[in-house]
Structure formats: structure tokens, C-alpha cells
Design a protein around this motif. Structure first.
Motif, PDB file in Angstrom:
ATOM      1  N   TYR A 176      -4.618  40.225  28.906  1.00  0.00           N
ATOM      2  CA  TYR A 176      -3.234  40.369  29.388  1.00  0.00           C
ATOM      3  C   TYR A 176      -2.288  39.782  28.350  1.00  0.00           C
ATOM      4  N   VAL A 205      -7.849  33.623  32.369  1.00  0.00           N
ATOM      5  CA  VAL A 205      -7.363  33.972  33.703  1.00  0.00           C
ATOM      6  C   VAL A 205      -8.018  33.014  34.702  1.00  0.00           C
ATOM      7  N   HIS A 240       6.092  31.546  34.637  1.00  0.00           N
ATOM      8  CA  HIS A 240       4.681  31.939  34.543  1.00  0.00           C
ATOM      9  C   HIS A 240       4.276  32.408  33.141  1.00  0.00           C
ATOM     10  N   THR A 241       4.826  31.719  32.131  1.00  0.00           N
ATOM     11  CA  THR A 241       4.383  31.949  30.752  1.00  0.00           C
ATOM     12  C   THR A 241       4.269  30.601  30.034  1.00  0.00           C
ATOM     13  N   CYS A 259      -5.744  35.745  28.474  1.00  0.00           N
ATOM     14  CA  CYS A 259      -4.318  35.981  28.253  1.00  0.00           C
ATOM     15  C   CYS A 259      -3.991  35.547  26.833  1.00  0.00           C
ATOM     16  N   PRO A 266       0.919  34.834  28.880  1.00  0.00           N
ATOM     17  CA  PRO A 266       1.193  34.904  30.320  1.00  0.00           C
ATOM     18  C   PRO A 266       0.231  34.022  31.128  1.00  0.00           C
ATOM     19  N   TYR A 267       0.617  33.728  32.358  1.00  0.00           N
ATOM     20  CA  TYR A 267      -0.233  32.988  33.304  1.00  0.00           C
ATOM     21  C   TYR A 267      -0.730  33.971  34.348  1.00  0.00           C
ATOM     22  N   LYS A 268      -2.046  34.125  34.421  1.00  0.00           N
ATOM     23  CA  LYS A 268      -2.638  35.089  35.367  1.00  0.00           C
ATOM     24  C   LYS A 268      -3.741  34.410  36.165  1.00  0.00           C
ATOM     25  N   THR A 269      -3.935  34.902  37.376  1.00  0.00           N
ATOM     26  CA  THR A 269      -4.999  34.379  38.235  1.00  0.00           C
ATOM     27  C   THR A 269      -5.770  35.543  38.855  1.00  0.00           C
ATOM     28  N   THR A 270      -6.991  35.252  39.240  1.00  0.00           N
ATOM     29  CA  THR A 270      -7.781  36.251  39.972  1.00  0.00           C
ATOM     30  C   THR A 270      -8.558  35.554  41.096  1.00  0.00           C
TER      31      THR A 270
END
Ligand code: ZN
Length: 430
Positions: free
Chosen positions: A111, A91, A320-321, A134, A121-125
Motif C-alpha cells: 500500500y 500492515v 493515518h500517515t 506499506c 500510510p497506516y493500514k490494518t487488517t
């Protein structure tokens, strides 16, 4: 561009995407710097650094994030999740972590996409200090109940936000902004396609003479455009038109999203060009979500900036994958997107007003060699274009106005107006 030039340029744009694909970009950090230094090999860019903690309107430039490695190891020491295999596995903006945890305590940090079980998946925080991984749902489902070593070797520390910018000076100081975000890691359509098409567009504009000055900006999404707008807030009146360019490598039809004002020249130009290009192109109204058009079109800024994509964000399953990969974008789509951007720019460049110098009844075109003495299949359309250009060049109407009212293509009206100008029947208005 002829077909063989177009095929070559599509390959060249694709090759740049392939070079940039492995780099782990985020909204700050060395991934952005490395990307910009590769872009500098293609085109001159000034690289700017804005320190963490700088106030930019209601936001603060965040700490800089860098990552070296990340993994989850099982009891046998095997990496069941490995950042070295794909940088979407971590992430973005994850805090550093290194501990051994039971599966139940790792799971809340993982995720996956049950509906698309093979894709990461592509996730950010970015604005919520946390950490996470992910992975493909199929692999997630295979994790057995044991202890895992989780490690994210990252740093989140004071540093800076990096962006790249260049002004291609034109005959006037009036500017057209071409903006691409550059904060996504290994994802091709979103957002390497936008980066690569804007670089090739800039290279093309740099080698010819233009009426407008073109300002190209490569900055991280949201915080990058907010930072740029904050730093340049005293010069925004130079911007006459703008385009946010993103998601232009997939096989879908073009979509133009109008500026907040909805009736600016760029909106009308893009509408004209897209309609002429294909019946499947869409023109959509402004919405306050999407990409950096949101900032350019916030109420206090309210610039005439639209957005060009093919299939919009969130409207294709690969979005976003990890499936937004090198197979999802094509050289043909990229070349066609570049050509469409150039058409929009050419219409902007040539959308001038003329004045009829002989407005008392129609001038006699035959004696000036303009009427029925040229060959070709489109004589009639060309003659109509001459008559429309003469009739509507009363100082009020632009070439685009005449094209829209007559239903004749912009290029044909423009060519007719130039012929009339050469023989003195029209004159350019400043
Ligand atoms: Zn995105």
C-alpha cells in the motif's frame, strides 16, 4: 495554570509522546502492554486482560498479534522495506509470511499513497486474515521487476486484549468517563496526543478533591470500548458524563462532537467552554462514525458521552500517515488541550443549582458588602452577575443556565453565586 506552568506541562506531555512514539501498538499484544506499563510510571492504572475468544456483545475478542520483524529484500539482500526503520511499514495484524515472490505477486500486498508520495500510510487488517506492507509511493515506484524475499515475523495466536483503567474517587459515586484509544503505532496526533493529555488530566484530578468520580480508560479503539462496555454493562448508570479525547496535539481549532442525545449536560458545557475559548472552535452533531463515542452512543447504551478533538479524523492530510509524527504535534497545542479539558471539567464540577433564600423583591446587597464596594474594571459585570444569580436561583436553573441566559461567563456567575451563598442569600441544592 500560569504561562510558565503551561509551557512546562506542554513539554512534559510532549516528552511522554516522544517516549511512546517508537512502540508498535495494535489492538492487542505487547505494544499495548508496554505502553500501559510506561503510563503506570506516571499514574496508577489497573491493567486488565480479556482472553481471546471472549464474546463481547456481537463481537469476539480477537487473537493476540505480536511482531518482531518484517522486511522486503531485493536480490542483493538489501531491505527495500524495513519494519525496523518504521513500524508503519507492516500492515497491522499481518499474518506471518516468509517466501520469495516476483514483484507482480508482491505488489497486491503493498500500500502506498500516490497523492502523498513521501509518506507511509497506516493500514490494518484486524478482522480479515491477510498480510501486507506499506511504503512511500516514491520508493514503491522504484522497485524493479525481480524476485523479492518477503518476511513478516509475526504471531497471531490465542492470548488476550489488554486495557488500562483507574477510578479517581470523588465526593460522589457519580462518574465522568475519560476515554482514550491506545491502539495506533507510531502516530502522534492520532493517537498519542489523546493518551498523553488524558494521563496528565488524570494526574491533575487525582491530586485535588472532586465532586464527581473520574474513570479513565485506555483501551484499543472499537473492540476495546465494546469490551469495556460489555464487562461493565451492569454499572453504566453511574456514568453521568463522558468525553472521548483524541487528536488534541495538532495546531487546528477545537472540535466538540455532541453525544447522540445532543442536549446533555456535557454537550451544553462543552459548547459553552469552546465558544468562550475561541471563535474558530466548532460544535458538530453526533454521527455514527468516528472513534469510541460510537459505542458509548450506540442505541442500547446511549450514554451522555461526547468527543473532543482538534482537527477531526480524516480532515487533515497527515491523518493515518507517517507525517503524523513528532513535528505534527506541539507542546503548546497539547498544553492548551489539557487546559481546555480542565475547563470543561471545572464547569461540570461547579454546575450546581442554588436557591434564593430571600426571593421577595431584591435583597439589599450594599449592607452585606456585595454592592459597589469592590474595585476593579469588571464591577458592573460582577454586579450584573449577582443580580442574575439571585433572580434565576429559583431551584430550576443551574449556574450554566444562568450563564447562558445572561451572556456572562460561567466563572463570573459561579463566583457571584459563591459570594451570595457565603452571606446566606443563596443555598446550594443537592
Ligand atoms: Zn485512527
Amino acid at each position: 495554570m500560569n504561562p510558565s506552568e503551561s509551557a512546562q506541562i506542554g513539554q512534559d506531555i510532549y516528552a511522554l509522546i516522544k517516549t511512546l512514539y517508537p512502540i508498535c501498538r495494535s489492538i492487542t499484544g505487547d505494544g499495548v502492554r508496554n505502553t500501559l506499563s510506561i503510563l503506570q510510571q506516571q499514574f496508577p492504572l489497573n491493567i486488565r486482560e480479556v482472553a481471546s475468544g471472549t464474546q463481547v456483545f456481537d463481537w469476539v475478542v480477537p487473537k493476540e498479534w505480536n511482531i518482531r520483524d518484517a522486511y522486503i529484500k531485493n536480490k542483493r539482500g538489501e531491505r527495500v522495506v524495513d519494519f525496523q526503520q518504521h513500524n508503519l511499514h507492516v500492515v497491522s495484524y499481518s499474518l506471518p509470511v516468509h517466501k520469495t515472490l516476483p514483484l507482480a505477486e508482491v505488489k497486491p500486498h503493498i500500500y502506498s499513497l500516490p497523492q502523498q508520495p513521501e509518506w507511509i500510510p497506516y493500514k490494518t487488517t484486524y478482522y480479515n486474515e491477510n498480510w501486507g506492507f506499506c511504503m512511500a509511493h516514491n520508493e514503491f515506484a522504484e522497485l524493479i521487476d525481480e524476485e523479492y524475499e518477503v518476511c513478516i515475523d509475526s504471531t497471531l495466536a490465542d492470548g488476550s486484549l489488554t486495557y488500562g483503567e483507574w477510578l479517581i474517587q470523588g465526593d460522589t459515586d457519580e462518574e465522568v468517563v475519560l476515554f482514550s484509544h491506545l491502539c495506533h503505532p507510531s502516530l502522534c496526533n492520532d493517537n498519542l496526543s489523546g493518551i498523553a493529555v488524558v494521563i496528565f488530566l488524570a494526574k491533575y484530578l487525582q491530586q485535588r478533591t472532586n465532586r464527581y468520580s473520574y474513570r479513565v480508560i485506555f483501551a484499543p479503539g472499537t473492540i476495546g470500548s465494546i469490551t469495556w462496555l460489555s464487562e461493565n454493562q451492569n454499572h453504566l448508570d453511574r456514568i453521568k458524563h463522558g468525553l472521548v479525547i483524541a487528536l488534541v496535539g495538532d495546531r487546528g481549532a477545537f472540535t466538540y462532537k455532541k453525544s447522540r442525545r445532543g442536549d446533555t449536560e456535557i454537550d451544553r458545557v462543552a459548547n459553552h467552554v469552546l465558544r468562550a475559548h475561541s471563535a474558530s472552535a466548532s460544535i458538530v452533531d453526533f454521527t455514527p462514525y468516528g472513534y469510541d463515542e460510537r459505542q458509548f452512543c450506540s442505541p442500547g447504551i446511549n450514554l451522555p458521552v461526547g468527543r473532543l478533538t482538534r482537527t477531526p479524523n480524516g480532515c487533515y492530510p497527515e491523518y493515518h500517515t507517517s507525517a503524523d509524527d513528532l513535528d505534527f504535534v506541539t507542546p503548546q497545542s497539547l498544553a492548551e488541550s489539557l487546559a481546555l479539558c480542565l475547563q470543561i471539567i471545572d464547569v461540570l464540577e461547579w454546575n450546581r443549582r442554588f436557591l434564593n433564600t430571600n426571593p421577595m423583591c431584591e435583597p439589599q446587597l450594599g449592607k452585606r458588602g456585595l454592592y459597589r464596594n469592590t474595585g476593579g474594571a469588571n464591577i458592573e459585570q460582577r454586579e450584573f452577575a449577582l443580580l442574575w444569580a439571585l433572580n434565576l436561583s429559583d431551584g430550576e436553573n443551574s449556574v450554566l443556565d444562568i450563564a447562558e441566559r445572561s451572556g456572562i461567563a460561567f466563572d463570573v456567575i459561579h463566583a457571584a453565586a459563591c459570594d451570595l451563598e457565603r452571606c446566606g442569600l443563596l443555598k446550594f441544592l443537592p
